[in-house]
Scaffold this motif. Structure first.
Motif, short mmCIF file in Angstrom:
data_model
loop_
_atom_site.label_atom_id
_atom_site.label_comp_id
_atom_site.label_asym_id
_atom_site.label_seq_id
_atom_site.Cartn_x
_atom_site.Cartn_y
_atom_site.Cartn_z
N PHE A 1 -10.31 80.43 56.77
CA PHE A 1 -9.03 79.90 57.11
C PHE A 1 -8.96 78.32 56.73
O PHE A 1 -9.81 77.65 57.07
CB PHE A 1 -8.41 80.20 58.37
N THR A 2 -7.76 77.83 56.37
CA THR A 2 -7.37 76.51 56.13
C THR A 2 -8.03 75.69 57.05
O THR A 2 -8.88 74.53 56.98
CB THR A 2 -6.15 76.12 55.76
N LEU A 3 -7.39 75.77 58.54
CA LEU A 3 -7.77 75.22 59.56
C LEU A 3 -9.41 74.91 59.91
O LEU A 3 -9.92 73.97 60.17
CB LEU A 3 -7.21 75.52 60.89
N GLU A 4 -10.10 76.25 59.81
CA GLU A 4 -11.45 76.27 60.07
C GLU A 4 -12.24 75.71 58.89
O GLU A 4 -13.40 75.03 59.29
CB GLU A 4 -11.66 77.98 59.85
N GLN B 1 -11.81 71.70 59.79
CA GLN B 1 -12.82 71.40 60.90
C GLN B 1 -14.07 71.42 60.37
O GLN B 1 -14.87 70.37 60.80
CB GLN B 1 -12.74 72.37 62.01
N ARG B 2 -14.50 72.10 59.61
CA ARG B 2 -15.82 72.22 59.13
C ARG B 2 -16.25 71.06 58.01
O ARG B 2 -17.30 70.11 58.16
CB ARG B 2 -16.34 73.39 58.25
N LEU B 3 -15.26 70.35 57.15
CA LEU B 3 -15.24 69.30 56.32
C LEU B 3 -15.38 68.08 57.24
O LEU B 3 -15.85 66.98 56.69
CB LEU B 3 -14.23 69.38 55.41
N LEU B 4 -14.39 67.89 58.41
CA LEU B 4 -14.67 66.85 59.43
C LEU B 4 -15.93 66.59 60.16
O LEU B 4 -16.06 65.47 60.62
CB LEU B 4 -13.31 66.90 60.21
#
Length: 97
Positions: free
Chosen positions: A54-57, A60-63
């Motif tokens: 999912f986009t939010l997930e 979060q991973r990219l940050l």
């Protein structure tokens, strides 16, 4: 976030460029994450692959700067978005913290 150019990404650039350009797959309706781990002199496919993300997930991973996968800690080196194939290539290297 900056535009990726292989020259500025030494020593990883050539390996990243080769892998992303060789990426194959079919179009999907959701994004998927593909992990690549650094084994000098190149990245290799990691068994840990995620299906739909999912986009939010994914954001979060990219940050995050580090992630733990299967009990091993990895540092994120680069990430590359392939919008046509809806893949996010996550390039990591193993670290001891």
């Amino acid at each position: 976030m900056t535009e990726f150019t292989g020259e500025r990404a030494k020593p990883y650039g050539a390996s990243i460029t080769d892998l992303v350009l060789a990426s194959e797959g079919s179009y999907t309706s959701t994004f998927s994450a593909v992990y690549w781990v650094w084994h000098e002199p190149a990245f290799r496919s990691m068994e840990h692959r995620e299906g739909s993300v999912f986009t939010l997930e994914l954001a979060q991973r990219l940050l995050d700067h580090f992630t733990v996968l299967n009990g091993t800690t990895y540092e994120f080196i680069y990430s590359v978005l392939d919008p046509q194939l809806k893949k996010v290539h996550l390039f990591v290297k193993e670290v001891d913290l």
